[in-house]
Design a protein around this motif. Structure first.
Motif, PDB file in Angstrom:
ATOM      1  N   SER A 150       1.438  12.209   2.461  1.00 33.10           N
ATOM      2  CA  SER A 150       0.498  11.659   1.031  1.00 33.10           C
ATOM      3  C   SER A 150      -0.192  10.263   1.615  1.00 33.10           C
ATOM      4  N   LEU A 151       0.952   9.171   2.290  1.00 30.94           N
ATOM      5  CA  LEU A 151       0.015   8.089   2.058  1.00 30.94           C
ATOM      6  C   LEU A 151      -1.142   8.133   2.998  1.00 30.94           C
ATOM      7  N   ARG A 152      -1.075   9.104   3.754  1.00 31.82           N
ATOM      8  CA  ARG A 152      -1.825   9.422   5.226  1.00 31.82           C
ATOM      9  C   ARG A 152      -3.568   9.599   4.296  1.00 31.82           C
ATOM     10  N   LEU A 153      -2.996  10.585   3.785  1.00 31.34           N
ATOM     11  CA  LEU A 153      -3.843  11.041   2.696  1.00 31.34           C
ATOM     12  C   LEU A 153      -4.897  10.493   1.835  1.00 31.34           C
ATOM     13  N   LEU A 154      -3.726   8.970   1.420  1.00 37.40           N
ATOM     14  CA  LEU A 154      -4.551   8.103   0.248  1.00 37.40           C
ATOM     15  C   LEU A 154      -5.719   7.604   1.087  1.00 37.40           C
ATOM     16  N   ASP A 183      16.516  13.980   3.521  1.00 38.31           N
ATOM     17  CA  ASP A 183      15.681  12.528   3.631  1.00 38.31           C
ATOM     18  C   ASP A 183      14.871  13.026   4.374  1.00 38.31           C
ATOM     19  N   ALA A 184      15.286  12.891   5.308  1.00 37.31           N
ATOM     20  CA  ALA A 184      14.195  12.860   7.019  1.00 37.31           C
ATOM     21  C   ALA A 184      12.296  13.782   6.263  1.00 37.31           C
ATOM     22  N   LEU A 185      12.884  14.765   5.600  1.00 35.29           N
ATOM     23  CA  LEU A 185      11.465  15.293   5.203  1.00 35.29           C
ATOM     24  C   LEU A 185      11.075  14.782   4.136  1.00 35.29           C
ATOM     25  N   PHE A 186      11.471  14.500   2.982  1.00 36.49           N
ATOM     26  CA  PHE A 186      11.094  13.685   2.191  1.00 36.49           C
ATOM     27  C   PHE A 186       9.821  12.185   2.785  1.00 36.49           C
ATOM     28  N   ALA A 187      11.286  11.812   3.547  1.00 34.55           N
ATOM     29  CA  ALA A 187       9.824  10.732   4.408  1.00 34.55           C
ATOM     30  C   ALA A 187       8.807  11.350   4.842  1.00 34.55           C
ATOM     31  N   LYS A 188       8.932  12.595   5.608  1.00 38.14           N
ATOM     32  CA  LYS A 188       7.683  13.073   6.341  1.00 38.14           C
ATOM     33  C   LYS A 188       6.795  13.289   5.322  1.00 38.14           C
ATOM     34  N   LEU A 189       6.988  13.594   4.317  1.00 35.17           N
ATOM     35  CA  LEU A 189       6.100  14.683   3.125  1.00 35.17           C
ATOM     36  C   LEU A 189       5.708  13.359   2.681  1.00 35.17           C
ATOM     37  N   GLU A 190       6.083  11.890   2.181  1.00 33.88           N
ATOM     38  CA  GLU A 190       5.571  11.047   1.580  1.00 33.88           C
ATOM     39  C   GLU A 190       4.880  10.019   3.032  1.00 33.88           C
ATOM     40  N   ASP A 191       5.103  10.281   3.491  1.00 31.45           N
ATOM     41  CA  ASP A 191       3.982   9.756   5.543  1.00 31.45           C
ATOM     42  C   ASP A 191       2.122  10.065   5.095  1.00 31.45           C
ATOM     43  N   GLY A 199       0.896  -1.526   0.069  1.00 34.00           N
ATOM     44  CA  GLY A 199      -0.174   0.059  -0.056  1.00 34.00           C
ATOM     45  C   GLY A 199       0.615   1.471   0.091  1.00 34.00           C
ATOM     46  N   ARG A 200       1.988   1.023  -0.282  1.00 35.22           N
ATOM     47  CA  ARG A 200       3.188   2.114  -0.276  1.00 35.22           C
ATOM     48  C   ARG A 200       2.921   2.886  -1.611  1.00 35.22           C
ATOM     49  N   TRP A 201       3.931   3.417  -1.495  1.00 34.36           N
ATOM     50  CA  TRP A 201       3.919   3.859  -2.880  1.00 34.36           C
ATOM     51  C   TRP A 201       5.179   3.106  -3.604  1.00 34.36           C
ATOM     52  N   SER A 202       5.191   3.061  -5.458  1.00 34.42           N
ATOM     53  CA  SER A 202       6.034   1.809  -5.046  1.00 34.42           C
ATOM     54  C   SER A 202       6.867   2.517  -5.546  1.00 34.42           C
ATOM     55  N   GLU A 203       8.133   1.417  -6.076  1.00 36.19           N
ATOM     56  CA  GLU A 203      10.146   1.747  -6.314  1.00 36.19           C
ATOM     57  C   GLU A 203       9.758   2.819  -7.477  1.00 36.19           C
ATOM     58  N   SER A 204       9.124   2.267  -8.509  1.00 30.51           N
ATOM     59  CA  SER A 204       8.933   3.128  -9.914  1.00 30.51           C
ATOM     60  C   SER A 204       8.591   4.383 -10.026  1.00 30.51           C
TER      61      SER A 204
END
Length: 385
Positions: free
Chosen positions: A283-287, A273-281, A121-126
């Motif tokens: 975005s996944l919560r918004l999904l 990296d930490a900021l990108f991980a936070k933004l990624e998390d 359920g996370r963003w694919s590596e591609s």
């Protein structure tokens, strides 16, 4: 005998008139291809419309381009019609239905582009890998573009003023936290350690003499009120505020490149990296939120303000660029190609569907006129007979 001859003339004339009119109508469309007897082509084959099809297509293309679909006509339709209201209503209807969706973004994404999510359920590596590369590249370009600028230049005047004004509140908060810590058990323990170190280890003969008569608690009881008075005093508060403001000014005068070098490239990379991980998390919560909830804050402004402005802008853009669009758009050629590729059978069905009643009346008129001519011929035959 003469009456039967007249009736025969009427019947023959009626049949000839009706049949010839019917054949003439049919010859507008039929035959579709030329008929040949040996190498000789039968006259009037193919029919009128199939034989003149190319010319008809060119004339229709010219008619549409010069008189029907013109820039002036489009402008007139935009300014005089209810196109703006229709466009606003349509956009509001589509947007309202979309924003009322109870499905989550995850469901919509899985239905539209399932390959962007992995089995967890996370963003694919591609998808994640190129986005991460672009993110790091964006941060590096941003730092490189501003490396010679002072931090003060990156902030607005109001932002600098608010930062400098916060020195007073920060100094007060810092002193308050120090007082709270000193009155806490951990603070008491720290003071006891300091007092014992002072009286026992570094106080000499005087320290030992004082330690014989005063215990740690008594010394702390005498010391805390003086520390409270000192921490609550305006003088210490003012000096600390001045010191913090000076340090803020020094920091704001530093260049971005100096700050990055002081922090270190590895630390900057780690923060990126930490900021990108936070933004990624995030975005996944918004999904996992339904569209109706996500769009609730913008629903009213979008429907009642943004969409009418968007519709007005679209129509103004079309009106301003109508001349240029139509000058570059080969309307005549488009219509010509469409007509050339249109099946003759469909044209026949369309024409007959529109004018079938009139064509039948023409055929009936042929019967009537043929009968009248037969009657006149019969009467003339009797009179001359």
């Amino acid at each position: 005998m003469n009456s039967w001859l007249i009736l025969l003339n009427i019947a023959i004339g009626s049949l000839i008139g009706g049949f010839t009119n019917h054949v003439a109508i049919r010859m507008l469309f039929r035959p579709l291809r030329p008929w040949y007897i040996g190498n000789w082509r039968v006259p009037f084959t193919p029919g009128l419309i199939p034989s003149r099809r190319d010319e008809i297509a060119r004339q229709m293309g010219r008619l549409v381009a010069e008189h029907l679909l013109t820039a002036e006509g489009v402008k007139r339709a935009i300014t005089q019609g209810d196109m703006e209201k229709t466009l606003v209503y349509w956009l509001q209807d589509v947007s309202g239905k979309w924003m009322a969706e109870e499905r989550t973004l995850r469901q919509l994404v899985r239905a539209a582009v399932p390959q962007v999510l992995d089995e967890n359920g996370r963003w694919s590596e591609s998808l994640r890998a190129p986005v991460a590369r672009h993110w790091h590249s964006f941060v590096q370009r941003l730092l490189a573009r501003h490396e010679d600028k002072q931090l003060r230049e990156l902030l607005s005047d109001s932002g600098v003023q608010r930062l400098e004004a916060s020195s007073g509140a920060f100094s007060e908060l810092l002193l308050t936290r120090v007082r709270d810590y000193l009155h806490s058990p951990q603070g008491h323990q720290t003071l006891q350690t300091m007092v014992r170190s002072l009286l026992g280890g570094g106080g000499g003969m005087f320290g030992g003499f004082v330690g014989m008569f005063l215990g740690d608690d008594k010394v702390i009881g005498k010391l805390l009120p003086h520390l409270d008075e000192l921490l609550q005093g305006k003088e210490l508060h003012g000096r600390l505020e001045q010191f913090i403001r000076q340090e803020i000014d020094k920091l704001l005068d530093k260049r971005v490149g100096e700050v990055v070098a002081w922090i270190g490239a590895e630390q900057v990379e780690e923060w990126t990296d930490a900021l990108f991980a936070k933004l990624e998390d995030q975005s996944l919560r918004l999904l996992d939120e339904p569209l109706s909830k996500l769009t609730q804050p913008i629903r009213e402004p979008l429907l009642n303000e943004a969409i009418p402005r968007l519709a007005r802008w679209l129509l103004d853009t079309v009106e301003r660029n109508a001349e240029r669009v139509f000058s570059s758009l080969p309307v005549s050629e488009i219509v010509t190609r469409q007509v050339e590729g249109f099946p003759i059978e469909r044209i026949e069905q369309m024409v007959l569907g529109i004018s079938g009643k009139e064509f039948r009346m023409i055929t009936i008129l042929g019967f009537v006129l043929g009968g009248m001519i037969g009657l006149v011929q019969g009467l003339l035959s009797m009179w001359l007979g």
